[in-house]
Scaffold this motif. Sequence first.
Motif, PDB file in Angstrom:
ATOM      1  N   VAL A  50     -39.423 -39.938  18.300  1.00 24.34           N
ATOM      2  CA  VAL A  50     -38.357 -38.980  18.563  1.00 24.34           C
ATOM      3  C   VAL A  50     -37.917 -38.494  17.185  1.00 24.34           C
ATOM      4  O   VAL A  50     -36.985 -39.023  16.598  1.00 24.34           O
ATOM      5  N   ARG A  51     -38.650 -37.521  16.681  1.00 20.62           N
ATOM      6  CA  ARG A  51     -38.305 -36.953  15.378  1.00 20.62           C
ATOM      7  C   ARG A  51     -37.202 -35.930  15.587  1.00 20.62           C
ATOM      8  O   ARG A  51     -37.410 -34.905  16.229  1.00 20.62           O
ATOM      9  N   PHE A  52     -36.045 -36.206  15.021  1.00 21.47           N
ATOM     10  CA  PHE A  52     -34.929 -35.268  15.135  1.00 21.47           C
ATOM     11  C   PHE A  52     -35.326 -33.913  14.549  1.00 21.47           C
ATOM     12  O   PHE A  52     -34.882 -32.869  15.013  1.00 21.47           O
ATOM     13  N   SER A  53     -36.186 -33.957  13.541  1.00 23.98           N
ATOM     14  CA  SER A  53     -36.631 -32.740  12.870  1.00 23.98           C
ATOM     15  C   SER A  53     -37.378 -31.795  13.797  1.00 23.98           C
ATOM     16  O   SER A  53     -37.386 -30.576  13.584  1.00 23.98           O
ATOM     17  N   GLU A  54     -37.989 -32.322  14.855  1.00 17.97           N
ATOM     18  CA  GLU A  54     -38.722 -31.467  15.785  1.00 17.97           C
ATOM     19  C   GLU A  54     -37.800 -30.517  16.549  1.00 17.97           C
ATOM     20  O   GLU A  54     -38.247 -29.523  17.094  1.00 17.97           O
ATOM     21  N   ALA A  55     -36.509 -30.817  16.574  1.00 20.25           N
ATOM     22  CA  ALA A  55     -35.542 -29.887  17.185  1.00 20.25           C
ATOM     23  C   ALA A  55     -35.565 -28.554  16.438  1.00 20.25           C
ATOM     24  O   ALA A  55     -35.300 -27.497  17.017  1.00 20.25           O
ATOM     25  N   LEU A  56     -35.909 -28.605  15.151  1.00 23.45           N
ATOM     26  CA  LEU A  56     -35.953 -27.383  14.335  1.00 23.45           C
ATOM     27  C   LEU A  56     -37.086 -26.449  14.753  1.00 23.45           C
ATOM     28  O   LEU A  56     -37.085 -25.280  14.342  1.00 23.45           O
ATOM     29  N   THR A  57     -38.035 -26.930  15.554  1.00 25.92           N
ATOM     30  CA  THR A  57     -39.131 -26.051  15.988  1.00 25.92           C
ATOM     31  C   THR A  57     -38.622 -24.931  16.888  1.00 25.92           C
ATOM     32  O   THR A  57     -39.376 -24.035  17.232  1.00 25.92           O
ATOM     33  N   ILE A  58     -37.351 -24.950  17.215  1.00 30.05           N
ATOM     34  CA  ILE A  58     -36.728 -23.865  17.977  1.00 30.05           C
ATOM     35  C   ILE A  58     -36.411 -22.675  17.048  1.00 30.05           C
ATOM     36  O   ILE A  58     -36.203 -21.557  17.522  1.00 30.05           O
ATOM     37  N   LEU A  59     -36.368 -22.898  15.751  1.00 27.50           N
ATOM     38  CA  LEU A  59     -35.944 -21.861  14.807  1.00 27.50           C
ATOM     39  C   LEU A  59     -36.812 -20.597  14.794  1.00 27.50           C
ATOM     40  O   LEU A  59     -36.283 -19.514  14.542  1.00 27.50           O
ATOM     41  N   PRO A  60     -38.127 -20.667  15.074  1.00 24.98           N
ATOM     42  CA  PRO A  60     -38.878 -19.409  15.160  1.00 24.98           C
ATOM     43  C   PRO A  60     -38.385 -18.475  16.265  1.00 24.98           C
ATOM     44  O   PRO A  60     -38.710 -17.298  16.264  1.00 24.98           O
ATOM     45  N   TYR A  61     -37.611 -18.972  17.191  1.00 28.04           N
ATOM     46  CA  TYR A  61     -36.952 -18.121  18.191  1.00 28.04           C
ATOM     47  C   TYR A  61     -36.068 -17.096  17.476  1.00 28.04           C
ATOM     48  O   TYR A  61     -35.936 -15.972  17.939  1.00 28.04           O
ATOM     49  N   PHE A  62     -35.493 -17.492  16.346  1.00 25.89           N
ATOM     50  CA  PHE A  62     -34.584 -16.633  15.592  1.00 25.89           C
ATOM     51  C   PHE A  62     -35.258 -15.876  14.452  1.00 25.89           C
ATOM     52  O   PHE A  62     -34.873 -14.749  14.153  1.00 25.89           O
ATOM     53  N   THR A  63     -36.227 -16.509  13.794  1.00 22.62           N
ATOM     54  CA  THR A  63     -36.830 -15.901  12.608  1.00 22.62           C
ATOM     55  C   THR A  63     -38.249 -16.412  12.373  1.00 22.62           C
ATOM     56  O   THR A  63     -38.496 -17.620  12.489  1.00 22.62           O
ATOM     57  N   GLY A 157     -33.513 -29.425  20.712  1.00 17.78           N
ATOM     58  CA  GLY A 157     -33.847 -28.060  20.294  1.00 17.78           C
ATOM     59  C   GLY A 157     -33.040 -27.012  21.034  1.00 17.78           C
ATOM     60  O   GLY A 157     -32.553 -26.047  20.445  1.00 17.78           O
ATOM     61  N   MET A 158     -32.871 -27.201  22.333  1.00 24.43           N
ATOM     62  CA  MET A 158     -32.084 -26.228  23.109  1.00 24.43           C
ATOM     63  C   MET A 158     -30.594 -26.313  22.773  1.00 24.43           C
ATOM     64  O   MET A 158     -29.904 -25.293  22.745  1.00 24.43           O
ATOM     65  N   ILE A 159     -30.100 -27.516  22.478  1.00 19.05           N
ATOM     66  CA  ILE A 159     -28.716 -27.632  22.011  1.00 19.05           C
ATOM     67  C   ILE A 159     -28.559 -26.856  20.707  1.00 19.05           C
ATOM     68  O   ILE A 159     -27.584 -26.113  20.516  1.00 19.05           O
ATOM     69  N   LEU A 160     -29.535 -27.009  19.817  1.00 20.26           N
ATOM     70  CA  LEU A 160     -29.516 -26.270  18.544  1.00 20.26           C
ATOM     71  C   LEU A 160     -29.593 -24.765  18.787  1.00 20.26           C
ATOM     72  O   LEU A 160     -28.850 -23.993  18.167  1.00 20.26           O
ATOM     73  N   LEU A 161     -30.471 -24.339  19.691  1.00 18.79           N
ATOM     74  CA  LEU A 161     -30.607 -22.913  19.989  1.00 18.79           C
ATOM     75  C   LEU A 161     -29.272 -22.323  20.449  1.00 18.79           C
ATOM     76  O   LEU A 161     -28.837 -21.291  19.938  1.00 18.79           O
ATOM     77  N   PHE A 162     -28.621 -22.979  21.384  1.00 20.15           N
ATOM     78  CA  PHE A 162     -27.351 -22.446  21.890  1.00 20.15           C
ATOM     79  C   PHE A 162     -26.248 -22.528  20.844  1.00 20.15           C
ATOM     80  O   PHE A 162     -25.382 -21.660  20.787  1.00 20.15           O
ATOM     81  N   GLY A 163     -26.306 -23.543  20.001  1.00 17.37           N
ATOM     82  CA  GLY A 163     -25.321 -23.653  18.932  1.00 17.37           C
ATOM     83  C   GLY A 163     -25.475 -22.577  17.867  1.00 17.37           C
ATOM     84  O   GLY A 163     -24.489 -22.081  17.317  1.00 17.37           O
ATOM     85  N   LEU A 164     -26.719 -22.205  17.583  1.00 21.73           N
ATOM     86  CA  LEU A 164     -26.987 -21.194  16.553  1.00 21.73           C
ATOM     87  C   LEU A 164     -26.917 -19.767  17.073  1.00 21.73           C
ATOM     88  O   LEU A 164     -26.717 -18.837  16.291  1.00 21.73           O
ATOM     89  N   LYS A 165     -27.105 -19.587  18.359  1.00 17.92           N
ATOM     90  CA  LYS A 165     -27.186 -18.231  18.933  1.00 17.92           C
ATOM     91  C   LYS A 165     -26.002 -17.361  18.541  1.00 17.92           C
ATOM     92  O   LYS A 165     -26.172 -16.197  18.194  1.00 17.92           O
ATOM     93  N   LYS A 166     -24.812 -17.915  18.564  1.00 18.18           N
ATOM     94  CA  LYS A 166     -23.601 -17.161  18.243  1.00 18.18           C
ATOM     95  C   LYS A 166     -23.600 -16.674  16.782  1.00 18.18           C
ATOM     96  O   LYS A 166     -23.050 -15.625  16.477  1.00 18.18           O
ATOM     97  N   TYR A 167     -24.235 -17.445  15.888  1.00 17.72           N
ATOM     98  CA  TYR A 167     -24.210 -17.146  14.459  1.00 17.72           C
ATOM     99  C   TYR A 167     -25.548 -16.654  13.919  1.00 17.72           C
ATOM    100  O   TYR A 167     -25.714 -16.494  12.718  1.00 17.72           O
ATOM    101  N   ALA A 168     -26.504 -16.411  14.793  1.00 22.20           N
ATOM    102  CA  ALA A 168     -27.860 -16.066  14.365  1.00 22.20           C
ATOM    103  C   ALA A 168     -27.905 -14.823  13.475  1.00 22.20           C
ATOM    104  O   ALA A 168     -28.628 -14.794  12.486  1.00 22.20           O
ATOM    105  N   ASN A 169     -27.114 -13.812  13.809  1.00 20.97           N
ATOM    106  CA  ASN A 169     -27.154 -12.580  12.999  1.00 20.97           C
ATOM    107  C   ASN A 169     -26.539 -12.780  11.622  1.00 20.97           C
ATOM    108  O   ASN A 169     -26.786 -11.993  10.716  1.00 20.97           O
ATOM    109  N   ILE A 170     -25.778 -13.838  11.427  1.00 20.55           N
ATOM    110  CA  ILE A 170     -25.206 -14.148  10.120  1.00 20.55           C
ATOM    111  C   ILE A 170     -26.164 -15.045   9.332  1.00 20.55           C
ATOM    112  O   ILE A 170     -26.416 -14.814   8.157  1.00 20.55           O
ATOM    113  N   ILE A 171     -26.698 -16.055  10.000  1.00 16.45           N
ATOM    114  CA  ILE A 171     -27.551 -17.047   9.341  1.00 16.45           C
ATOM    115  C   ILE A 171     -28.944 -16.475   9.022  1.00 16.45           C
ATOM    116  O   ILE A 171     -29.467 -16.671   7.935  1.00 16.45           O
TER     117      ILE A 171
END
Length: 173
Positions: A50-63, A157-171
């Motif tokens: 259970v690599r916590f880092s694999e949650a970051l594989t959601i980031l290509p959804y944004f960039t 990953g989905m928790i991260l996606l929903f958490g970042l969605k609001k700030y995606a255009n800034i980040i």
Amino acid sequence: MKTQNSFKKPSVSKKLSASLMAQASMIAALYVVLTLVANALGLANYAIQVRFSEALTILPYFTPVAIPGLFIGCLLSNLLTGCLPLDIVFGSIATLLGALGTYALRRYKWLAPLPPILANTIIVPFVLAYVYKFEGSLPYFALTVGIGEIISCGVLGMILLFGLKKYANIIFK
């Protein structure tokens, strides 16, 4: 008499590429740190992962910049956690394929974590069985790796996606 200034302002494209490189580097560094935390807890390698880092594989959804960041982060993580050379290569390729798939499915939010789950569930069991020669069958390794990926990518990953969605255009400018 006009004097020439030897210092020129960087062009917009150079600023942009430096910014994108910085984002990819930060993603890689974050991947490494999160993997090292999981490794310290005994969750980064072996049959149950259970690599916590694999949650970051959601980031290509944004960039798309996340794709090389994730690949390099996984490569470095595998090196730093003492993985064997074939695991370093194929584990990193699994993360790369997952990131590419997430980017390809970016229009479908709920499918975004599926590519890294599938890529790792298909590739990593072969690494465990044939590189490390762990006792167990390929279906068993697929099950254990798949469950870990569902937790890492699907839930975290989905928790991260929903958490970042609001700030995606800034980040992710």
